[in-house]
Design a protein around this motif. Structure first.
Motif, PDB file in Angstrom:
ATOM      1  N   SER A 184     -39.310  28.543   9.246  1.00  0.00           N
ATOM      2  CA  SER A 184     -37.613  28.529   8.616  1.00  0.00           C
ATOM      3  C   SER A 184     -36.512  27.497   8.913  1.00  0.00           C
ATOM      4  CB  SER A 184     -37.918  29.876   8.238  1.00  0.00           C
ATOM      5  OG  SER A 184     -37.418  30.707   9.747  1.00  0.00           O
ATOM      6  N   ALA A 185     -35.478  27.367   8.836  1.00  0.00           N
ATOM      7  CA  ALA A 185     -34.942  27.023   9.718  1.00  0.00           C
ATOM      8  C   ALA A 185     -33.974  27.952  10.940  1.00  0.00           C
ATOM      9  CB  ALA A 185     -33.361  26.848   8.125  1.00  0.00           C
ATOM     10  N   THR A 186     -34.389  29.195  10.627  1.00  0.00           N
ATOM     11  CA  THR A 186     -34.366  30.364  11.728  1.00  0.00           C
ATOM     12  C   THR A 186     -35.433  29.973  12.944  1.00  0.00           C
ATOM     13  OG1 THR A 186     -34.943  31.680  10.704  1.00  0.00           O
ATOM     14  CG2 THR A 186     -32.701  30.808  10.377  1.00  0.00           C
ATOM     15  N   GLY A 187     -36.125  29.439  13.025  1.00  0.00           N
ATOM     16  CA  GLY A 187     -36.979  29.514  13.439  1.00  0.00           C
ATOM     17  C   GLY A 187     -38.516  30.359  13.117  1.00  0.00           C
ATOM     18  N   THR A 188     -38.272  31.009  12.019  1.00  0.00           N
ATOM     19  CA  THR A 188     -39.202  31.809  12.225  1.00  0.00           C
ATOM     20  C   THR A 188     -40.453  31.725  11.079  1.00  0.00           C
ATOM     21  OG1 THR A 188     -37.663  33.863  11.620  1.00  0.00           O
ATOM     22  CG2 THR A 188     -39.493  33.856  10.659  1.00  0.00           C
ATOM     23  N   HIS A 290     -37.695  21.807  17.320  1.00  0.00           N
ATOM     24  CA  HIS A 290     -36.596  22.589  17.165  1.00  0.00           C
ATOM     25  C   HIS A 290     -35.782  21.017  16.516  1.00  0.00           C
ATOM     26  CE1 HIS A 290     -37.407  25.824  19.628  1.00  0.00           C
ATOM     27  NE2 HIS A 290     -37.987  25.217  20.071  1.00  0.00           N
TER      28      HIS A 290
END
Length: 433
Positions: A184-188, A290
Motif C-alpha cells: 500500500s501507499a503507507t508501506g503496509t 519507497h
C-alpha cells in the motif's frame, strides 16, 4: 471427454484439426474463430456455446483449443493442453506457427498417440521419442527394441528406460521462485506470496534411486482448525518453511513422503519438474521500495523513488527494472538516478528505470519531474497505477526453502556430481503510491 483438438494461428486460420469423436463437423472451427479470435472482448479461456465448450491456451502466436460436448474436467483439459505445449517444445525447440507448418505430419502422429477417443494417454516425452521421431526416414525397429518400447509405455515406470548410460553422472537442481508483492501507499504489505518450482536435469546411468531433502523442519500446509495456526507461526519463526499446494512429478513416491517427508524417486532422463509449491508466510522480500509522488497543480508531478536490496552484500540482482507510471498528458520528463539509466517511454506512459547489476545491501534513488500539458479537458483524472518492478536474484530464496541433500543410489555404486542453483524472480511486484 475431449471431442477435438484444434490449432489456429493469430489470423484464425486452422493449422491442425483432429476430431476424436463423432457428432462434430469441421465447421466447428469457424465458431471459435468468430466468437474468440475475432472478438477482442472475450478474455476467458473457457467459452460455452450451447452444448459445446471451447477451452483454449494461447502460446507464442498460435491458439491450442480443446472442444468438448460433455461435462468434462476443465483442469484436466488445461493440463493436457500445457502438456502439448511442452511436447512441442521438446520436439521442435519452439512451438509456434512456423514449427506447426513444418511438422504437421509429426504433430498428427503425436495427437494420435497422446489421446485415444478423447481420453489423454501417455504424454511422457522420453517414451514418445522412442517411437515417434523427428527424422523423415528411419530404419525399421527391431523386435527387441519394439518390446522395450511397449514395456516402457505400458509399464509401471513409463518415464525411464533401464539401459541409459553416461560417462559422467550429474544432477542439476534449479529452484525457481516467483515472488508476488502488493504494498500500500503507507508501506503496509497487502499481499506477499511465492510460487516456486524445482527443476531437475538428471544425467544418470541405469535406474538410480534418488532421495531429496529440503529444510529439516519442512511443513506441508494441510487444512486445520484455527487453534493450530499459532503453532505453525511459532515453528516458522524457528526456521521452518511452510509450503502450500505442493504438486509432485509422478515419479515421486507419495507414500514415503507422507510418512517421513522424504522425497524419494527414480528420475526421468533429462529435464523435468520435480515439484511445485506456494508459500504465504514469512516471505523474505528481496527489495524494499519507497515511493513519494507529489502533484503540483495541473502542470507538474514530482517523483522520489528509493530502492533498497535486503539480501546479503555477497549477492546481486540482475536485469532490475522499475516501471514508474506517468499521467496520460505528460509532455516531457526530467530524471536523475544514482545508479543505472532512466528513460521516459510515451507509448507505455511510464518511466523505465533500468539497473543492470544491483548489489545486495545497496540503496539507489530516482528523482524526477514530469511536465504536463496545461489542457486537461480531454483527459481523465490520473488513476495513479502502482510502480511495478522486475528483477532476478541468484542464490537467494524468498520462501526460505533450502536443498539439504540429494543422494543417488544405484546398484553399480557409481559416484555422481550434484549442482544446486537458486533463482528468485519478480512475479507481480507492485507498490502503490
Amino acid at each position: 471427454m475431449i471431442s477435438a483438438i484444434l490449432l489456429y494461428n493469430q489470423k484464425g486460420e486452422v493449422l491442425i484439426s483432429r476430431l476424436y469423436r463423432d457428432g462434430l463437423r469441421r465447421s466447428i472451427s469457424d465458431l471459435f474463430r468468430i466468437q474468440v479470435i475475432s472478438n477482442t472482448d472475450v478474455r476467458s479461456p473457457v467459452l460455452t456455446l450451447g452444448t459445446t465448450t471451447f477451452c483454449h491456451v494461447k502460446h507464442e502466436n498460435i491458439y491450442l483449443v480443446a472442444v468438448s460436448r460433455q461435462n468434462a474436467d476443465v483442469a484436466l483439459i488445461f493440463e493436457f493442453l500445457y502438456k502439448l505445449v511442452a511436447l512441442g517444445r521438446a520436439y521442435f525447440g519452439k512451438l509456434d506457427e512456423e514449427a506447426v507448418k513444418n511438422n504437421f505430419t509429426l504433430i498428427y502422429e503425436l495427437l494420435d498417440e497422446v489421446m485415444d477417443f478423447g481420453y489423454p494417454q501417455n504424454t511422457e516425452t522420453d517414451t514418445l521419442k522412442m517411437y515417434i521421431m523427428t527424422e523423415g526416414v528411419r530404419s525399421e525397429i527391431r523386435a527387441e527394441e519394439s518390446s522395450k518400447i511397449t514395456m516402457q509405455a505400458t509399464g509401471a515406470m513409463s518415464w525411464r528406460r533401464d539401459d541409459i548410460k553416461y560417462r559422467r553422472n550429474e544432477v542439476f537442481v534449479d529452484v525457481f521462485e516467483d515472488v508476488n508483492l502488493l504494498m500500500s501507499a503507507t508501506g503496509t504489505v497487502l499481499r506477499a506470496d511465492v510460487a516456486g518450482q524445482i527443476i531437475l536435469r538428471a544425467f544418470l546411468s541405469g535406474m538410480p534411486e534418488c532421495k531429496f531433502g529440503l529444510n529439516d523442519r519442512l511443513l506441508i500446509d494441510k487444512p486445520a482448525d484455527a487453534n493450530s495456526k499459532p503453532n505453525r507461526s511459532a515453528k516458522a519463526a524457528a526456521g521452518s518453511v511452510t509450503l502450500e499446494d505442493c504438486q509432485f512429478h509422478q515419479c515421486v513416491r507419495l507414500g514415503r513422503f507422507d510418512a517421513d517427508r522424504t522425497i524419494s524417486f527414480i528420475p526421468p532422463d533429462g529435464e523435468f519438474e520435480l515439484m511445485k509449491y506456494r508459500a504465504t508466510e514469512n516471505i523474505n522480500l528481496p527489495f524494499r521500495v519507497h515511493v513519494l509522488v507529489n502533484e503540483i497543480g495541473r502542470t507538474k508531478v514530482e517523483y522520489q523513488v528509493a530502492v533498497k536490496a535486503t539480501f546479503g552484500a555477497k549477492l546481486f540482482a540482475t536485469n532490475v527494472l522499475l516501471k514508474i507510471p506517468t499521467p496520460l498528458n505528460t509532455a516531457s520528463v526530467n530524471t536523475h538516478v544514482t545508479q543505472g539509466k532512466a528513460k521516459y517511454e510515451p507509448s507505455e506512459n511510464a518511466i523505465n528505470w533500468k539497473i543492470a547489476r544491483f548489489t545486495g545491501g545497496s540503496e539507489y534513488v530516482f528523482s524526477g519531474e514530469a511536465e504536463l500539458l496545461s489542457s486537461m479537458t480531454k483527459y481523465k483524472t490520473w488513476s495513479r497505477p502502482p510502480v511495478a518492478m522486475q528483477f532476478s536474484v541468484m542464490m537467494f530464496t524468498s520462501s526460505g526453502l533450502l536443498v539439504r541433500y540429494l543422494k543417488v543410489f544405484e546398484k553399480s555404486n557409481y559416484s555422481s556430481v550434484k549442482w544446486v542453483r537458486y533463482v528468485v524472480r519478480a512475479g507481480s511486484y507492485e507498490i502503490r503510491f
